[in-house]
Design a protein around this motif. Sequence first.
Motif, PDB file in Angstrom:
ATOM      1  N   ILE A   1       0.841  -1.200   0.000  1.00  0.00           N
ATOM      2  CA  ILE A   1       0.000   0.000   0.000  1.00  0.00           C
ATOM      3  C   ILE A   1       0.880   1.254   0.000  1.00  0.00           C
ATOM      4  O   ILE A   1       0.614   2.210  -0.727  1.00  0.00           O
ATOM      5  CB  ILE A   1      -0.960  -0.027   1.210  1.00  0.00           C
ATOM      6  CG1 ILE A   1      -1.986  -1.138   1.010  1.00  0.00           C
ATOM      7  CG2 ILE A   1      -1.650   1.314   1.404  1.00  0.00           C
ATOM      8  CD1 ILE A   1      -2.875  -1.389   2.206  1.00  0.00           C
ATOM      9  N   LEU A   2       1.935   1.224   0.796  1.00  0.00           N
ATOM     10  CA  LEU A   2       2.870   2.352   0.798  1.00  0.00           C
ATOM     11  C   LEU A   2       3.523   2.517  -0.568  1.00  0.00           C
ATOM     12  O   LEU A   2       3.691   3.639  -1.059  1.00  0.00           O
ATOM     13  CB  LEU A   2       3.945   2.154   1.864  1.00  0.00           C
ATOM     14  CG  LEU A   2       3.550   2.500   3.301  1.00  0.00           C
ATOM     15  CD1 LEU A   2       4.697   2.207   4.246  1.00  0.00           C
ATOM     16  CD2 LEU A   2       3.154   3.963   3.413  1.00  0.00           C
ATOM     17  N   ASP A   3       3.901   1.388  -1.188  1.00  0.00           N
ATOM     18  CA  ASP A   3       4.500   1.451  -2.526  1.00  0.00           C
ATOM     19  C   ASP A   3       3.566   2.120  -3.516  1.00  0.00           C
ATOM     20  O   ASP A   3       3.990   2.942  -4.333  1.00  0.00           O
ATOM     21  CB  ASP A   3       4.829   0.032  -3.033  1.00  0.00           C
ATOM     22  CG  ASP A   3       6.090  -0.513  -2.399  1.00  0.00           C
ATOM     23  OD1 ASP A   3       6.787   0.271  -1.722  1.00  0.00           O
ATOM     24  OD2 ASP A   3       6.373  -1.699  -2.554  1.00  0.00           O
ATOM     25  N   ILE A   4       2.294   1.737  -3.442  1.00  0.00           N
ATOM     26  CA  ILE A   4       1.316   2.312  -4.371  1.00  0.00           C
ATOM     27  C   ILE A   4       1.202   3.814  -4.151  1.00  0.00           C
ATOM     28  O   ILE A   4       1.225   4.600  -5.098  1.00  0.00           O
ATOM     29  CB  ILE A   4      -0.058   1.644  -4.188  1.00  0.00           C
ATOM     30  CG1 ILE A   4       0.021   0.181  -4.587  1.00  0.00           C
ATOM     31  CG2 ILE A   4      -1.125   2.356  -5.013  1.00  0.00           C
ATOM     32  CD1 ILE A   4      -1.179  -0.619  -4.136  1.00  0.00           C
ATOM     33  N   SER A   5       1.110   4.218  -2.884  1.00  0.00           N
ATOM     34  CA  SER A   5       0.897   5.641  -2.633  1.00  0.00           C
ATOM     35  C   SER A   5       2.115   6.461  -3.068  1.00  0.00           C
ATOM     36  O   SER A   5       1.960   7.546  -3.626  1.00  0.00           O
ATOM     37  CB  SER A   5       0.544   5.890  -1.166  1.00  0.00           C
ATOM     38  OG  SER A   5       1.521   5.353  -0.337  1.00  0.00           O
ATOM     39  N   ILE A   6       3.305   5.920  -2.875  1.00  0.00           N
ATOM     40  CA  ILE A   6       4.492   6.681  -3.282  1.00  0.00           C
ATOM     41  C   ILE A   6       4.582   6.731  -4.804  1.00  0.00           C
ATOM     42  O   ILE A   6       4.951   7.747  -5.391  1.00  0.00           O
ATOM     43  CB  ILE A   6       5.782   6.078  -2.672  1.00  0.00           C
ATOM     44  CG1 ILE A   6       6.931   7.042  -2.818  1.00  0.00           C
ATOM     45  CG2 ILE A   6       6.157   4.784  -3.281  1.00  0.00           C
ATOM     46  CD1 ILE A   6       6.851   8.150  -1.837  1.00  0.00           C
ATOM     47  N   TYR A   7       4.209   5.638  -5.442  1.00  0.00           N
ATOM     48  CA  TYR A   7       4.206   5.601  -6.905  1.00  0.00           C
ATOM     49  C   TYR A   7       3.243   6.657  -7.454  1.00  0.00           C
ATOM     50  O   TYR A   7       3.576   7.418  -8.368  1.00  0.00           O
ATOM     51  CB  TYR A   7       3.812   4.197  -7.361  1.00  0.00           C
ATOM     52  CG  TYR A   7       3.466   4.062  -8.822  1.00  0.00           C
ATOM     53  CD1 TYR A   7       4.475   3.897  -9.767  1.00  0.00           C
ATOM     54  CD2 TYR A   7       2.141   4.094  -9.265  1.00  0.00           C
ATOM     55  CE1 TYR A   7       4.162   3.768 -11.109  1.00  0.00           C
ATOM     56  CE2 TYR A   7       1.823   3.963 -10.599  1.00  0.00           C
ATOM     57  CZ  TYR A   7       2.839   3.801 -11.519  1.00  0.00           C
ATOM     58  OH  TYR A   7       2.537   3.676 -12.843  1.00  0.00           O
ATOM     59  N   LEU A   8       2.050   6.712  -6.858  1.00  0.00           N
ATOM     60  CA  LEU A   8       1.061   7.686  -7.309  1.00  0.00           C
ATOM     61  C   LEU A   8       1.544   9.108  -7.026  1.00  0.00           C
ATOM     62  O   LEU A   8       1.393  10.008  -7.851  1.00  0.00           O
ATOM     63  CB  LEU A   8      -0.287   7.444  -6.618  1.00  0.00           C
ATOM     64  CG  LEU A   8      -1.057   6.202  -7.070  1.00  0.00           C
ATOM     65  CD1 LEU A   8      -2.284   5.977  -6.200  1.00  0.00           C
ATOM     66  CD2 LEU A   8      -1.469   6.329  -8.536  1.00  0.00           C
ATOM     67  N   PHE A   9       2.148   9.322  -5.853  1.00  0.00           N
ATOM     68  CA  PHE A   9       2.577  10.668  -5.493  1.00  0.00           C
ATOM     69  C   PHE A   9       3.638  11.175  -6.469  1.00  0.00           C
ATOM     70  O   PHE A   9       3.521  12.275  -7.019  1.00  0.00           O
ATOM     71  CB  PHE A   9       3.127  10.679  -4.057  1.00  0.00           C
ATOM     72  CG  PHE A   9       3.460  12.056  -3.563  1.00  0.00           C
ATOM     73  CD1 PHE A   9       2.545  12.792  -2.830  1.00  0.00           C
ATOM     74  CD2 PHE A   9       4.695  12.641  -3.844  1.00  0.00           C
ATOM     75  CE1 PHE A   9       2.832  14.068  -2.390  1.00  0.00           C
ATOM     76  CE2 PHE A   9       4.993  13.911  -3.414  1.00  0.00           C
ATOM     77  CZ  PHE A   9       4.073  14.631  -2.682  1.00  0.00           C
ATOM     78  N   VAL A  10       4.674  10.356  -6.677  1.00  0.00           N
ATOM     79  CA  VAL A  10       5.781  10.815  -7.532  1.00  0.00           C
ATOM     80  C   VAL A  10       5.301  11.039  -8.963  1.00  0.00           C
ATOM     81  O   VAL A  10       5.667  12.024  -9.609  1.00  0.00           O
ATOM     82  CB  VAL A  10       6.953   9.815  -7.479  1.00  0.00           C
ATOM     83  CG1 VAL A  10       7.992  10.152  -8.534  1.00  0.00           C
ATOM     84  CG2 VAL A  10       7.569   9.818  -6.096  1.00  0.00           C
ATOM     85  N   ASN A  11       4.449  10.148  -9.453  1.00  0.00           N
ATOM     86  CA  ASN A  11       3.963  10.321 -10.814  1.00  0.00           C
ATOM     87  C   ASN A  11       3.054  11.543 -10.939  1.00  0.00           C
ATOM     88  O   ASN A  11       3.097  12.249 -11.942  1.00  0.00           O
ATOM     89  CB  ASN A  11       3.240   9.062 -11.284  1.00  0.00           C
ATOM     90  CG  ASN A  11       4.214   8.061 -11.855  1.00  0.00           C
ATOM     91  OD1 ASN A  11       4.927   8.351 -12.800  1.00  0.00           O
ATOM     92  ND2 ASN A  11       4.290   6.894 -11.237  1.00  0.00           N
ATOM     93  N   ALA A  12       2.233  11.782  -9.906  1.00  0.00           N
ATOM     94  CA  ALA A  12       1.372  12.968  -9.930  1.00  0.00           C
ATOM     95  C   ALA A  12       2.220  14.236  -9.914  1.00  0.00           C
ATOM     96  O   ALA A  12       1.879  15.239 -10.533  1.00  0.00           O
ATOM     97  CB  ALA A  12       0.425  12.945  -8.723  1.00  0.00           C
ATOM     98  N   MET A  13       3.337  14.161  -9.202  1.00  0.00           N
ATOM     99  CA  MET A  13       4.245  15.297  -9.107  1.00  0.00           C
ATOM    100  C   MET A  13       4.895  15.604 -10.464  1.00  0.00           C
ATOM    101  O   MET A  13       5.109  16.759 -10.825  1.00  0.00           O
ATOM    102  CB  MET A  13       5.329  14.899  -8.112  1.00  0.00           C
ATOM    103  CG  MET A  13       5.778  15.863  -7.053  1.00  0.00           C
ATOM    104  SD  MET A  13       4.627  16.968  -6.334  1.00  0.00           S
ATOM    105  CE  MET A  13       5.566  18.459  -6.458  1.00  0.00           C
ATOM    106  N   THR A  14       5.246  14.552 -11.204  1.00  0.00           N
ATOM    107  CA  THR A  14       6.061  14.747 -12.408  1.00  0.00           C
ATOM    108  C   THR A  14       5.249  14.745 -13.704  1.00  0.00           C
ATOM    109  O   THR A  14       5.757  15.133 -14.739  1.00  0.00           O
ATOM    110  CB  THR A  14       7.133  13.649 -12.525  1.00  0.00           C
ATOM    111  OG1 THR A  14       6.472  12.388 -12.502  1.00  0.00           O
ATOM    112  CG2 THR A  14       8.120  13.717 -11.374  1.00  0.00           C
TER     113      THR A  14
END
Lengths: 369, 567
Positions: free
Chosen positions: B487-500
Amino acid sequence: MSKDVADQKREAYLRVRNVTKKFGSFTALRDISLDVYEGEFVCFLGPSGCGKTTLLRAIAGLDIQTHGSVFQGGRDISGLPASERDFGIVFQSYALFPNLTVNENVGYGLVNIRSSKAEIAAKVAELLELVGLPEQGDKYPSQLSGGQQQRVALARALAMSPGLLLLDEPLSALDAKVRVHLRHEMKELQRRLGVTTVMVTHDQEEALTMADRIVVMKDGVIEQVGTPEEIYRNPASAFVAEFVGTMNFLNASKANDEQILLGENLLNLDEAERQKLNGSPILACVRPEDIQVRNIDDATENAFMTTVKDLEFLGSFCRATLCYGDEGSNINADFSINLVRDRNIIPGAKIRVAIPANSLHIFPADTAK
Amino acid sequence: MTDQGFSVTPPVVKARLSRDDWVMRAFIVGIGLWLVVTLLLPLYAMLSKSVQSKDGTFTGLANYIEYFSTPALFNSINNSFFIAITSTIITISLASVFAFVLARSSIPFKGFFKGAALLPLLAPSLLPGISFVYLFGRQGVLKDLLGDASIYGPIGIIMGEVFYTFPHALMILIAAFSIADARLYEAAQVLRTGRIRTFFTVTLPGIKYGLISAIFVVFTLVITDFGIPKVIGGQYNVLATDIYKQVIGQQNFEMGAVVSVVLLIPAVVAFAVDRFVQRKQVAMLTARAVPYEPKPHFWLDSVFFIYCVVISAMIIGIIGMAGYASFVTFWPYNLELSLNNYNFDVMDGGGWASFYNSLKMATYTAIFGTIIIFTGAYMVEKAKGFKAIRGVIQFLCMIPMAVPGMVLGLAYIFFFNHPDNPLGFIYGTMPILVIVTIAHFYTVSHLTSMTALKQMDPEFETVSASLKVPFFRTFLKVTVPVCLPAILDISIYLFVNAMTTVSAVIFLYSTDTSLASIAALNMDDAGDVAPAAAMCMVIVATSATVRLIHALLSRGLQLKTQAWRKR
């Protein structure tokens, strides 16, 4: 229906009636009917794919049958979901919640129905005591051995005092020694609690040692229902004879209404077996340990001469391959080490053996295996 | 028992549904509707737009005929394929060797090299473009290296794409190299097989599927990328920039839709091949193998080491160049360092507000995206019955991977900006940016969830039912805690991609909801290249910080749960 237990006065606790389960075009269960009585330990035994787990899952409401009905304690539960049925279940994989302690696992269902924490704690302690794991409650499942984990799973299944305990291959994932030990304990516990139990297994030894009655299944149908002794002594089909224990299958033919011809030897049949005689080729069955060597004289029934072809040492006993006629006319016999020594049974020796009529069963040759 | 005497078919047992079943089905219907509204209907709107004229009447393939009879337009297909194929060849060659070295040699500092190689993941794709402007542009420090060639055009695009796709290829290839079975190498050695023959008979077949998968992933990333060709493409048109030009430059939405469909085709094909291949790779992984232990080999290791140093230096150099340029007061005349370029509020593009918008957007995406995607995956995986609908949802979850961001963004315009759409009110707001970003990155998050869920004992729900415990209690008490790393992996993946991300949101932001990556793009467009670089660096720093926090969190979690987690 195959022959049922004589006990018709009691109402069965679990009644399975004409249950059929289809997965698409594949029929996993074919018109199964079965009674399980209160406090009884019943084993579903069969090779993989015989439908035993499917039947258990139908009883649990996990995969509801296509046709037929299931009654538990007089209540029709045929279409009920698992959560509205009354059972505890133990799986081969233990299915313990890995992030919860043993206490939390065992008390998992109690939280819903009991208010006080002290009450839950007391009940959990009692259950862990019962399965022989006192003072292990604060550990996590991964810190326990497989056998201990399965005991925790058992305690959890018993926590809600279910009317029915379902065991799905509970011992298959364990080491051989733990398995033997735990099956004894589980049986003991079941007897003490008197909880009606259905266990699925593919291990005939497990079924023979634990069950009050065994249901042998094959290809989605029941082959035979009976006590372990009945199943072992009087297998109802060549399949049961072959699946449970070790069995000699010998080609024979009908000699007359009371006898069969094995090689050149005439063998007498028991009253019950004579009924099965017809014209077709016959498979004669006898267990290796039932072949008699001692106290044979001219009056002994079903005695004949054999030559020892081979002797295989198996630890506590020897398995001899005896030839009673042409090449290929072989029969296996289990002899104690003492007997082998006393009678000087060595390859090449000629010995006279007998097959007691009550140990001899016949089946039509085309039903073999 | 065996006699089938009865001719009347017995009645079929009707299974009664429990409350849990109803709740789960309600969730499944909900997640299905979500996917239909945020994915399927917009794509349908786009497809139908491509066969309509400006006034909305059906014109069949007229738009397509116009497209293919306009050389200026369809030439972009050639360009896109040329860029994609060339970049893929270069990236895969470089990344294979790098992955091989990391997985199969015994050089020191592997952790550092891997970290350096994964750095591009933290940056928006326009960063390499900007960096190359400073390195090889008209006033670039290394301009002479290019001779007479111009960085603005295919050369710049390809170099940028190689930088941007390198970590994606590397991760897949490292995974492929890591599943080597040492026993095969021992067998080869015992049979006196030479190194080269061993490579071709053992190593290559072993990574075959990973290699194919990496090729298609890189190809898709390149052909759908918008940031790099936008920044450094000059007059060289590719499909992704054509969509932008048609829609933003000429307001020709219909032609934009046509180009989108044209771009969709190679992306879908590449995706299909990749899925097919990955299924095979999984089958290989299940076989238990003895892990390969690399042995030191002085000369080879020295060459490998130098190779890694060079590649890492290039990656760090590219990011470093952008970083350096962002601090230079006025390139190349006043090389004094200052924070002038970070004074975004005096420039076009949205100022610092756009950065805060990005932070907000990424946070919402991470939180809501993770909840929606993980819960959805749980329901689809654990519910009973409802097979057809679950199958459809599984399929819908795979679609976003094959849909380029530009296409999804344009599809959202058509769908949500339609006057008859009751959901039209979210157009131009923060929610639509969050929703499109969740939709854009749905597939990988969904697959991560599924992998984690499949490792859970399938009987947990059964046990809960037998204990009369409702499933959502088990979901919260057991499933979520056990799956927390995923779940943490998913949220970080979404965060970084949303950022970039740039592509999906470029059509959907409004003046109030401009984002950092878009601000960078617009500043670059307006000639403020240094501030654009500065904004990119802010994004990199944010992503890096969040990654770091994530690493610390995961570490802490591992320590806290190590009592029961022994995987």
